[in-house]
Design a protein around this motif. Structure first.
Motif, PDB file in Angstrom:
ATOM      1  N   VAL A  23       0.854  -1.195   0.000  1.00 33.29           N
ATOM      2  CA  VAL A  23       0.000   0.000   0.000  1.00 33.29           C
ATOM      3  C   VAL A  23       0.888   1.242   0.000  1.00 33.29           C
ATOM      4  O   VAL A  23       1.832   1.350   0.773  1.00 33.29           O
ATOM      5  CB  VAL A  23      -0.924   0.012   1.245  1.00 33.29           C
ATOM      6  N   THR A  24       0.593   2.161  -0.903  1.00 29.10           N
ATOM      7  CA  THR A  24       1.334   3.414  -0.956  1.00 29.10           C
ATOM      8  C   THR A  24       0.749   4.372   0.084  1.00 29.10           C
ATOM      9  O   THR A  24      -0.470   4.497   0.157  1.00 29.10           O
ATOM     10  CB  THR A  24       1.168   4.070  -2.354  1.00 29.10           C
ATOM     11  N   PRO A  25       1.615   5.027   0.890  1.00 31.11           N
ATOM     12  CA  PRO A  25       1.071   6.005   1.845  1.00 31.11           C
ATOM     13  C   PRO A  25       0.178   7.007   1.093  1.00 31.11           C
ATOM     14  O   PRO A  25       0.501   7.433  -0.007  1.00 31.11           O
ATOM     15  CB  PRO A  25       2.328   6.688   2.413  1.00 31.11           C
ATOM     16  N   GLY A  26      -0.959   7.328   1.706  1.00 26.91           N
ATOM     17  CA  GLY A  26      -1.907   8.229   1.044  1.00 26.91           C
ATOM     18  C   GLY A  26      -3.137   7.487   0.540  1.00 26.91           C
ATOM     19  O   GLY A  26      -4.164   8.097   0.254  1.00 26.91           O
ATOM     20  N   ALA A  27      -3.065   6.146   0.449  1.00 27.31           N
ATOM     21  CA  ALA A  27      -4.241   5.368   0.021  1.00 27.31           C
ATOM     22  C   ALA A  27      -5.313   5.445   1.112  1.00 27.31           C
ATOM     23  O   ALA A  27      -5.018   5.701   2.273  1.00 27.31           O
ATOM     24  CB  ALA A  27      -3.848   3.910  -0.222  1.00 27.31           C
ATOM     25  N   VAL A  28      -6.565   5.230   0.694  1.00 26.61           N
ATOM     26  CA  VAL A  28      -7.676   5.360   1.641  1.00 26.61           C
ATOM     27  C   VAL A  28      -8.137   3.967   2.086  1.00 26.61           C
ATOM     28  O   VAL A  28      -8.323   3.076   1.257  1.00 26.61           O
ATOM     29  CB  VAL A  28      -8.847   6.127   0.977  1.00 26.61           C
ATOM     30  N   LEU A  29      -8.306   3.801   3.394  1.00 28.34           N
ATOM     31  CA  LEU A  29      -8.720   2.508   3.948  1.00 28.34           C
ATOM     32  C   LEU A  29     -10.182   2.232   3.585  1.00 28.34           C
ATOM     33  O   LEU A  29     -11.058   3.067   3.807  1.00 28.34           O
ATOM     34  CB  LEU A  29      -8.550   2.536   5.475  1.00 28.34           C
ATOM     35  N   GLY A  30     -10.446   1.047   3.023  1.00 25.56           N
ATOM     36  CA  GLY A  30     -11.792   0.709   2.558  1.00 25.56           C
ATOM     37  C   GLY A  30     -12.663   0.075   3.624  1.00 25.56           C
ATOM     38  O   GLY A  30     -13.883   0.103   3.534  1.00 25.56           O
ATOM     39  N   ARG A  31     -12.066  -0.528   4.608  1.00 22.84           N
ATOM     40  CA  ARG A  31     -12.865  -1.225   5.627  1.00 22.84           C
ATOM     41  C   ARG A  31     -12.216  -1.035   6.991  1.00 22.84           C
ATOM     42  O   ARG A  31     -10.998  -1.144   7.126  1.00 22.84           O
ATOM     43  CB  ARG A  31     -12.926  -2.712   5.280  1.00 22.84           C
ATOM     44  N   THR A  32     -13.032  -0.736   7.990  1.00 21.70           N
ATOM     45  CA  THR A  32     -12.528  -0.495   9.345  1.00 21.70           C
ATOM     46  C   THR A  32     -11.774  -1.719   9.866  1.00 21.70           C
ATOM     47  O   THR A  32     -12.198  -2.849   9.678  1.00 21.70           O
ATOM     48  CB  THR A  32     -13.712  -0.176  10.290  1.00 21.70           C
TER      49      THR A  32
END
Ligand SMILES: [Fe+2]
Ligand SMILES: [Fe+2]
Length: 427
Positions: A23-32
Protein backbone atom coordinates in the motif's frame (compact mmCIF):
# COMPACT_ATOMS: atom_id res chain seq x y z
CA UNK A 1 -32.45 -12.60 -2.52
CA UNK A 2 -29.60 -13.52 -4.78
CA UNK A 3 -26.07 -12.57 -3.96
CA UNK A 4 -25.90 -10.51 -7.13
CA UNK A 5 -28.83 -8.40 -6.00
CA UNK A 6 -27.32 -8.08 -2.57
CA UNK A 7 -24.03 -6.80 -3.89
CA UNK A 8 -25.60 -4.40 -6.34
CA UNK A 9 -28.04 -2.97 -3.82
CA UNK A 10 -25.31 -1.99 -1.41
CA UNK A 11 -23.12 0.18 -3.58
CA UNK A 12 -21.41 2.37 -1.03
CA UNK A 13 -17.71 2.01 -1.09
CA UNK A 14 -15.00 0.98 -3.45
CA UNK A 15 -12.44 -1.48 -2.31
CA UNK A 16 -10.24 -4.42 -2.95
CA UNK A 17 -7.74 -6.35 -0.89
CA UNK A 18 -4.13 -5.25 -0.91
CA UNK A 19 -1.00 -6.39 0.93
CA UNK A 20 0.01 -3.93 3.66
CA UNK A 21 3.56 -4.11 2.25
CA UNK A 22 2.34 -2.78 -1.10
CA UNK A 23 0.00 0.00 0.00
CA UNK A 24 1.33 3.41 -0.96
CA UNK A 25 1.07 6.01 1.85
CA UNK A 26 -1.91 8.23 1.04
CA UNK A 27 -4.24 5.37 0.02
CA UNK A 28 -7.68 5.36 1.64
CA UNK A 29 -8.72 2.51 3.95
CA UNK A 30 -11.79 0.71 2.56
CA UNK A 31 -12.86 -1.22 5.63
CA UNK A 32 -12.53 -0.50 9.34
CA UNK A 33 -9.87 -2.53 11.14
CA UNK A 34 -10.99 -3.80 14.54
CA UNK A 35 -8.26 -4.15 17.17
CA UNK A 36 -7.85 -7.10 19.54
CA UNK A 37 -9.96 -5.36 22.22
CA UNK A 38 -12.95 -5.06 19.87
CA UNK A 39 -12.68 -1.32 19.29
CA UNK A 40 -11.84 0.17 15.89
CA UNK A 41 -8.10 0.48 15.37
CA UNK A 42 -8.45 2.46 12.16
CA UNK A 43 -11.74 3.50 10.57
CA UNK A 44 -12.78 3.13 6.93
CA UNK A 45 -11.98 6.37 5.10
CA UNK A 46 -8.76 6.98 7.02
CA UNK A 47 -5.80 8.02 4.90
CA UNK A 48 -3.09 5.40 5.39
CA UNK A 49 0.00 7.35 6.35
CA UNK A 50 3.46 5.76 6.44
CA UNK A 51 3.22 5.71 10.26
CA UNK A 52 -0.16 3.91 10.18
CA UNK A 53 1.21 1.34 7.74
CA UNK A 54 4.27 0.75 9.93
CA UNK A 55 1.99 0.29 12.95
CA UNK A 56 -0.27 -2.19 11.12
CA UNK A 57 2.78 -4.19 10.03
CA UNK A 58 4.18 -4.31 13.55
CA UNK A 59 0.80 -5.56 14.84
CA UNK A 60 0.90 -8.44 12.39
CA UNK A 61 -1.69 -7.26 9.82
CA UNK A 62 -0.90 -8.60 6.37
CA UNK A 63 -3.67 -7.15 4.18
CA UNK A 64 -6.10 -4.23 4.18
CA UNK A 65 -8.96 -3.18 1.91
CA UNK A 66 -8.14 0.01 0.01
CA UNK A 67 -10.24 2.35 -2.12
CA UNK A 68 -8.78 4.05 -5.12
CA UNK A 69 -11.45 4.05 -7.80
CA UNK A 70 -10.54 0.71 -9.39
CA UNK A 71 -13.60 -1.23 -8.24
CA UNK A 72 -16.23 1.31 -7.27
CA UNK A 73 -19.12 -1.15 -6.95
CA UNK A 74 -17.29 -4.02 -5.29
CA UNK A 75 -18.39 -4.66 -1.73
CA UNK A 76 -16.97 -7.78 -0.08
CA UNK A 77 -19.45 -9.24 2.40
CA UNK A 78 -18.67 -10.32 5.93
CA UNK A 79 -20.28 -13.57 7.00
CA UNK A 80 -20.19 -12.54 10.60
CA UNK A 81 -19.68 -8.95 11.66
CA UNK A 82 -16.19 -8.01 12.74
CA UNK A 83 -17.64 -6.91 16.07
CA UNK A 84 -19.16 -10.32 16.86
CA UNK A 85 -16.06 -12.10 15.64
CA UNK A 86 -13.80 -9.99 17.85
CA UNK A 87 -16.04 -10.28 20.91
CA UNK A 88 -16.17 -14.08 20.68
CA UNK A 89 -12.45 -14.30 20.05
CA UNK A 90 -11.92 -12.20 23.17
CA UNK A 91 -14.11 -14.53 25.26
CA UNK A 92 -12.31 -17.61 23.93
CA UNK A 93 -9.01 -16.03 24.84
CA UNK A 94 -10.35 -15.47 28.40
CA UNK A 95 -11.56 -19.07 28.68
CA UNK A 96 -8.19 -20.43 27.53
CA UNK A 97 -6.39 -18.22 30.06
CA UNK A 98 -8.65 -19.36 32.94
CA UNK A 99 -8.17 -23.03 32.11
CA UNK A 100 -4.41 -22.53 31.75
CA UNK A 101 -4.34 -21.01 35.23
CA UNK A 102 -5.94 -24.10 36.82
CA UNK A 103 -3.54 -26.32 34.91
CA UNK A 104 -0.55 -24.31 36.06
CA UNK A 105 -1.66 -24.53 39.70
CA UNK A 106 -1.87 -28.32 39.44
CA UNK A 107 1.36 -28.76 37.53
CA UNK A 108 -0.41 -30.45 34.60
CA UNK A 109 1.48 -30.87 31.37
CA UNK A 110 4.74 -32.18 32.82
CA UNK A 111 3.91 -35.90 32.67
CA UNK A 112 1.87 -38.24 30.48
CA UNK A 113 -1.76 -37.81 29.50
CA UNK A 114 -2.74 -40.44 32.09
CA UNK A 115 -0.96 -38.40 34.78
CA UNK A 116 -2.84 -35.32 33.62
CA UNK A 117 -6.17 -37.15 33.79
CA UNK A 118 -5.42 -38.21 37.38
CA UNK A 119 -4.33 -34.70 38.38
CA UNK A 120 -7.50 -33.22 36.92
CA UNK A 121 -9.65 -35.58 39.01
CA UNK A 122 -13.29 -36.24 38.22
CA UNK A 123 -14.72 -32.98 39.54
CA UNK A 124 -15.71 -29.93 37.53
CA UNK A 125 -12.61 -27.76 37.00
CA UNK A 126 -12.38 -25.00 39.61
CA UNK A 127 -12.28 -22.28 36.95
CA UNK A 128 -12.97 -18.86 38.41
CA UNK A 129 -16.63 -18.10 37.65
CA UNK A 130 -16.80 -21.18 35.42
CA UNK A 131 -20.60 -21.07 35.14
CA UNK A 132 -20.55 -17.43 34.01
CA UNK A 133 -17.76 -18.19 31.56
CA UNK A 134 -19.72 -21.03 29.96
CA UNK A 135 -22.95 -18.99 29.95
CA UNK A 136 -21.08 -16.33 27.99
CA UNK A 137 -19.75 -18.89 25.49
CA UNK A 138 -23.24 -20.36 25.04
CA UNK A 139 -24.57 -16.82 24.41
CA UNK A 140 -21.79 -16.33 21.84
CA UNK A 141 -22.74 -19.61 20.16
CA UNK A 142 -26.39 -18.49 19.93
CA UNK A 143 -25.40 -15.17 18.38
CA UNK A 144 -23.08 -16.84 15.88
CA UNK A 145 -25.73 -19.38 14.82
CA UNK A 146 -28.40 -16.69 14.53
CA UNK A 147 -26.18 -14.48 12.33
CA UNK A 148 -25.24 -17.42 10.10
CA UNK A 149 -28.80 -18.79 9.82
CA UNK A 150 -30.09 -15.35 8.85
CA UNK A 151 -27.41 -14.65 6.28
CA UNK A 152 -28.36 -15.54 2.71
CA UNK A 153 -25.03 -14.68 1.18
CA UNK A 154 -21.92 -16.60 0.45
CA UNK A 155 -18.73 -14.72 1.14
CA UNK A 156 -15.06 -15.34 1.55
CA UNK A 157 -13.91 -16.04 5.07
CA UNK A 158 -11.08 -13.62 4.78
CA UNK A 159 -11.23 -11.18 7.61
CA UNK A 160 -8.74 -8.52 8.46
CA UNK A 161 -6.85 -10.26 11.16
CA UNK A 162 -3.54 -10.21 12.85
CA UNK A 163 -1.65 -13.47 13.21
CA UNK A 164 -0.75 -12.43 16.76
CA UNK A 165 -4.22 -13.58 17.77
CA UNK A 166 -4.08 -16.77 15.73
CA UNK A 167 -5.50 -19.40 18.09
CA UNK A 168 -8.58 -17.41 19.04
CA UNK A 169 -9.40 -16.06 15.58
CA UNK A 170 -8.85 -19.60 14.28
CA UNK A 171 -11.33 -20.97 16.85
CA UNK A 172 -13.99 -18.50 15.70
CA UNK A 173 -13.32 -19.25 12.01
CA UNK A 174 -13.63 -23.00 12.64
CA UNK A 175 -16.96 -22.41 14.39
CA UNK A 176 -18.22 -20.22 11.50
CA UNK A 177 -17.29 -22.79 8.85
CA UNK A 178 -18.62 -25.63 11.01
CA UNK A 179 -22.01 -23.94 11.49
CA UNK A 180 -22.20 -23.09 7.76
CA UNK A 181 -21.68 -26.77 6.93
CA UNK A 182 -24.21 -27.86 9.57
CA UNK A 183 -26.72 -25.32 8.26
CA UNK A 184 -26.31 -26.62 4.73
CA UNK A 185 -26.95 -30.18 5.99
CA UNK A 186 -30.11 -28.92 7.78
CA UNK A 187 -28.77 -29.91 11.17
CA UNK A 188 -31.15 -29.14 14.06
CA UNK A 189 -30.29 -26.12 16.18
CA UNK A 190 -29.51 -28.17 19.30
CA UNK A 191 -26.87 -30.09 17.35
CA UNK A 192 -25.54 -26.85 15.80
CA UNK A 193 -24.96 -25.60 19.36
CA UNK A 194 -22.84 -28.64 20.26
CA UNK A 195 -20.98 -28.31 16.98
CA UNK A 196 -20.28 -24.58 17.42
CA UNK A 197 -19.14 -24.93 21.03
CA UNK A 198 -16.95 -27.90 20.13
CA UNK A 199 -15.37 -25.88 17.31
CA UNK A 200 -14.77 -22.85 19.53
CA UNK A 201 -12.98 -25.03 22.10
CA UNK A 202 -11.44 -27.65 19.78
CA UNK A 203 -7.84 -26.55 20.46
CA UNK A 204 -8.27 -25.90 24.20
CA UNK A 205 -5.80 -28.74 24.85
CA UNK A 206 -3.06 -26.52 23.41
CA UNK A 207 -3.01 -24.42 26.58
CA UNK A 208 -0.29 -26.75 27.87
CA UNK A 209 1.93 -26.55 24.85
CA UNK A 210 4.71 -24.02 24.76
CA UNK A 211 3.87 -21.21 22.30
CA UNK A 212 7.39 -21.55 20.86
CA UNK A 213 6.52 -25.11 19.73
CA UNK A 214 3.13 -24.05 18.31
CA UNK A 215 4.80 -21.27 16.30
CA UNK A 216 7.97 -23.17 15.37
CA UNK A 217 8.91 -22.23 11.79
CA UNK A 218 10.64 -25.53 10.92
CA UNK A 219 9.73 -29.21 11.22
CA UNK A 220 8.91 -30.51 14.70
CA UNK A 221 11.20 -33.08 16.32
CA UNK A 222 9.74 -36.36 17.57
CA UNK A 223 9.21 -35.21 21.18
CA UNK A 224 7.52 -31.99 20.04
CA UNK A 225 5.23 -33.86 17.67
CA UNK A 226 4.26 -36.29 20.45
CA UNK A 227 3.35 -33.33 22.62
CA UNK A 228 1.26 -31.74 19.84
CA UNK A 229 -0.55 -35.05 19.34
CA UNK A 230 -1.77 -34.91 22.93
CA UNK A 231 -3.83 -31.77 22.49
CA UNK A 232 -7.04 -33.44 21.22
CA UNK A 233 -7.27 -35.74 24.26
CA UNK A 234 -6.20 -32.96 26.62
CA UNK A 235 -8.95 -30.78 25.12
CA UNK A 236 -11.46 -33.60 25.66
CA UNK A 237 -10.43 -34.07 29.29
CA UNK A 238 -10.72 -30.34 29.97
CA UNK A 239 -14.02 -29.66 28.17
CA UNK A 240 -15.79 -32.56 29.87
CA UNK A 241 -14.81 -31.05 33.22
CA UNK A 242 -16.36 -27.70 32.33
CA UNK A 243 -20.06 -27.03 33.00
CA UNK A 244 -21.07 -28.09 29.46
CA UNK A 245 -24.54 -29.56 28.88
CA UNK A 246 -23.50 -32.33 26.46
CA UNK A 247 -20.48 -34.56 25.88
CA UNK A 248 -20.54 -33.84 22.13
CA UNK A 249 -18.41 -30.63 22.18
CA UNK A 250 -15.69 -32.53 24.10
CA UNK A 251 -15.72 -35.19 21.37
CA UNK A 252 -15.28 -32.58 18.63
CA UNK A 253 -12.02 -31.63 20.35
CA UNK A 254 -11.04 -35.30 20.86
CA UNK A 255 -11.62 -36.28 17.23
CA UNK A 256 -10.72 -33.23 15.15
CA UNK A 257 -7.34 -34.66 14.03
CA UNK A 258 -8.69 -38.12 13.17
CA UNK A 259 -8.82 -39.04 9.47
CA UNK A 260 -11.30 -40.94 7.32
CA UNK A 261 -8.74 -43.72 6.65
CA UNK A 262 -7.88 -44.29 10.31
CA UNK A 263 -4.44 -42.67 10.07
CA UNK A 264 -5.20 -39.64 12.19
CA UNK A 265 -4.55 -39.16 15.90
CA UNK A 266 -4.92 -39.75 18.81
CA UNK A 267 -7.02 -42.94 18.49
CA UNK A 268 -6.99 -43.83 14.78
CA UNK A 269 -10.80 -43.68 14.45
CA UNK A 270 -12.23 -44.11 10.96
CA UNK A 271 -14.57 -41.86 8.99
CA UNK A 272 -18.26 -42.56 8.76
CA UNK A 273 -19.26 -41.35 5.30
CA UNK A 274 -22.00 -40.92 4.01
CA UNK A 275 -23.60 -38.14 6.03
CA UNK A 276 -27.27 -39.30 5.81
CA UNK A 277 -29.11 -39.91 9.08
CA UNK A 278 -26.13 -38.87 11.19
CA UNK A 279 -27.26 -35.25 10.81
CA UNK A 280 -29.88 -35.72 13.53
CA UNK A 281 -28.91 -38.85 15.38
CA UNK A 282 -25.69 -40.67 16.12
CA UNK A 283 -24.11 -42.47 19.05
CA UNK A 284 -20.86 -41.74 20.85
CA UNK A 285 -18.71 -44.76 21.47
CA UNK A 286 -18.10 -46.51 18.17
CA UNK A 287 -14.74 -46.60 16.38
CA UNK A 288 -16.21 -44.17 13.86
CA UNK A 289 -15.79 -40.43 13.97
CA UNK A 290 -18.90 -38.46 14.87
CA UNK A 291 -20.33 -36.35 12.05
CA UNK A 292 -19.88 -33.13 14.05
CA UNK A 293 -16.21 -34.05 14.55
CA UNK A 294 -15.83 -34.72 10.82
CA UNK A 295 -17.30 -31.26 10.23
CA UNK A 296 -14.87 -29.85 12.81
CA UNK A 297 -11.97 -31.53 10.98
CA UNK A 298 -12.97 -30.01 7.61
CA UNK A 299 -13.46 -26.56 9.17
CA UNK A 300 -10.13 -26.83 11.03
CA UNK A 301 -8.20 -27.61 7.84
CA UNK A 302 -9.93 -24.81 5.90
CA UNK A 303 -9.15 -22.22 8.58
CA UNK A 304 -5.54 -23.38 9.03
CA UNK A 305 -4.81 -23.20 5.28
CA UNK A 306 -6.44 -19.73 5.04
CA UNK A 307 -4.21 -18.23 7.72
CA UNK A 308 -0.67 -16.88 7.62
CA UNK A 309 1.49 -18.99 9.89
CA UNK A 310 5.07 -18.38 11.03
CA UNK A 311 6.25 -21.22 8.76
CA UNK A 312 4.20 -20.41 5.61
CA UNK A 313 1.92 -17.80 4.04
CA UNK A 314 -1.84 -18.26 3.77
CA UNK A 315 -2.97 -20.23 0.74
CA UNK A 316 -5.14 -18.34 -1.72
CA UNK A 317 -8.87 -19.31 -1.66
CA UNK A 318 -8.61 -21.26 -4.95
CA UNK A 319 -5.52 -23.13 -3.71
CA UNK A 320 -7.38 -24.04 -0.50
CA UNK A 321 -10.24 -25.54 -2.53
CA UNK A 322 -7.77 -27.54 -4.67
CA UNK A 323 -5.82 -28.76 -1.65
CA UNK A 324 -8.93 -29.79 0.26
CA UNK A 325 -10.35 -31.60 -2.78
CA UNK A 326 -7.14 -33.65 -2.83
CA UNK A 327 -7.61 -34.44 0.88
CA UNK A 328 -11.25 -35.53 0.36
CA UNK A 329 -11.55 -39.30 0.81
CA UNK A 330 -8.50 -40.52 2.74
CA UNK A 331 -8.29 -37.55 5.10
CA UNK A 332 -11.50 -35.52 5.05
CA UNK A 333 -15.11 -36.61 4.57
CA UNK A 334 -15.77 -36.46 0.83
CA UNK A 335 -19.42 -35.34 1.17
CA UNK A 336 -18.45 -32.52 3.50
CA UNK A 337 -15.71 -31.22 1.19
CA UNK A 338 -18.25 -31.27 -1.66
CA UNK A 339 -20.67 -29.28 0.52
CA UNK A 340 -17.92 -26.83 1.44
CA UNK A 341 -17.23 -26.17 -2.25
CA UNK A 342 -20.83 -25.01 -2.63
CA UNK A 343 -20.39 -22.60 0.27
CA UNK A 344 -17.04 -20.87 -0.01
CA UNK A 345 -15.89 -19.17 -3.19
CA UNK A 346 -12.59 -20.05 -4.83
CA UNK A 347 -12.49 -16.42 -6.07
CA UNK A 348 -13.98 -14.10 -3.43
CA UNK A 349 -15.34 -10.66 -4.28
CA UNK A 350 -12.65 -7.98 -4.01
CA UNK A 351 -9.80 -10.33 -4.79
CA UNK A 352 -7.21 -9.83 -7.57
CA UNK A 353 -7.13 -12.68 -10.09
CA UNK A 354 -5.10 -13.61 -13.18
CA UNK A 355 -6.53 -15.35 -16.22
CA UNK A 356 -4.37 -18.45 -16.72
CA UNK A 357 -6.05 -19.95 -19.81
CA UNK A 358 -8.32 -18.98 -22.68
CA UNK A 359 -8.77 -15.77 -24.63
CA UNK A 360 -7.69 -13.32 -21.93
CA UNK A 361 -4.70 -15.35 -20.71
CA UNK A 362 -2.24 -13.20 -18.73
CA UNK A 363 -4.74 -10.41 -17.98
CA UNK A 364 -5.36 -9.39 -14.38
CA UNK A 365 -8.42 -7.97 -12.69
CA UNK A 366 -10.73 -7.95 -9.68
CA UNK A 367 -13.61 -10.29 -8.82
CA UNK A 368 -16.74 -8.12 -8.78
CA UNK A 369 -19.57 -10.60 -8.22
CA UNK A 370 -20.37 -14.27 -7.56
CA UNK A 371 -22.95 -16.65 -8.99
CA UNK A 372 -24.51 -18.71 -6.20
CA UNK A 373 -25.04 -21.76 -8.39
CA UNK A 374 -21.47 -21.72 -9.70
CA UNK A 375 -19.03 -20.25 -7.21
CA UNK A 376 -15.99 -21.29 -9.20
CA UNK A 377 -16.91 -19.02 -12.16
CA UNK A 378 -17.28 -15.45 -10.89
CA UNK A 379 -17.87 -12.13 -12.61
CA UNK A 380 -14.54 -10.32 -13.07
CA UNK A 381 -13.35 -6.93 -14.29
CA UNK A 382 -10.01 -7.04 -16.08
CA UNK A 383 -7.84 -3.95 -15.55
CA UNK A 384 -4.36 -5.07 -16.60
CA UNK A 385 -3.56 -6.51 -20.04
CA UNK A 386 -1.37 -9.52 -20.74
CA UNK A 387 1.51 -7.09 -21.48
CA UNK A 388 1.30 -5.71 -17.92
CA UNK A 389 -0.09 -2.39 -19.11
CA UNK A 390 -3.30 -0.90 -17.70
CA UNK A 391 -6.28 -1.38 -20.03
CA UNK A 392 -7.84 1.93 -21.11
CA UNK A 393 -11.30 0.31 -20.93
CA UNK A 394 -11.66 -2.43 -18.31
CA UNK A 395 -13.22 -5.68 -19.60
CA UNK A 396 -16.30 -7.04 -17.79
CA UNK A 397 -16.26 -10.81 -17.99
CA UNK A 398 -18.79 -13.46 -16.96
CA UNK A 399 -16.38 -16.36 -16.61
CA UNK A 400 -19.25 -18.90 -16.87
CA UNK A 401 -19.62 -17.93 -20.51
CA UNK A 402 -15.96 -17.63 -21.44
CA UNK A 403 -14.95 -20.90 -23.05
CA UNK A 404 -11.70 -22.54 -21.82
CA UNK A 405 -11.11 -19.73 -19.35
CA UNK A 406 -9.22 -20.58 -16.16
CA UNK A 407 -8.31 -18.29 -13.29
CA UNK A 408 -6.04 -18.15 -10.30
CA UNK A 409 -6.10 -15.81 -7.31
CA UNK A 410 -3.06 -13.62 -6.96
CA UNK A 411 -1.12 -13.87 -3.72
CA UNK A 412 -1.38 -10.65 -1.72
CA UNK A 413 2.27 -9.82 -2.51
CA UNK A 414 1.64 -10.37 -6.23
CA UNK A 415 -0.91 -7.58 -6.73
CA UNK A 416 -0.29 -5.46 -9.81
CA UNK A 417 2.14 -2.65 -9.10
CA UNK A 418 1.08 0.68 -7.68
CA UNK A 419 2.58 2.39 -10.73
CA UNK A 420 0.13 0.54 -12.94
CA UNK A 421 -2.75 1.73 -10.81
CA UNK A 422 -1.58 5.33 -11.05
CA UNK A 423 -1.43 5.04 -14.86
CA UNK A 424 -4.98 3.72 -14.80
CA UNK A 425 -6.26 6.61 -12.71
CA UNK A 426 -4.64 9.16 -15.01
CA UNK A 427 -6.11 7.40 -18.04
FE1 LIG B 1 -5.91 -29.05 16.66
FE1 LIG C 1 -7.30 -26.12 15.09
Amino acid sequence: MSLTANVHQSIEVAMYQQSVERVTPGAVLGRTIIGPDGTPLLRAGAVLSAAYLRSLRSRGYKTVYVRDGLADDVVPDDLVSQRVRTTISDHISGAFAQVALVACERGIGQGTMDDAERQLGQETLPVDDGDALMAQLYADVEQLITELLESDTVAGLESLRSHNEYTFQHSVDVAIIGVLLGKQLRMPRTRLRDLALGCLLHDLGKVYIDQAILDKPGALDEAEFELIQQHPRMGFELIRRLPVASMLPAHVAYQHHERQNGRGYPRGLIGGSPVGARVVDEQIGSRQMLLIAEIGAVADVYSALAADRPYRSALTPDAIITTMSEMAGPHLNRDLVRTLRQLVPAFPVGRWIEVTGGEFRGCRGIVTDLHLADLEHPQVRLHIGADGEALRDPVELDTRRAHDLTLRCLQAHESPTDEQMVVLEIA
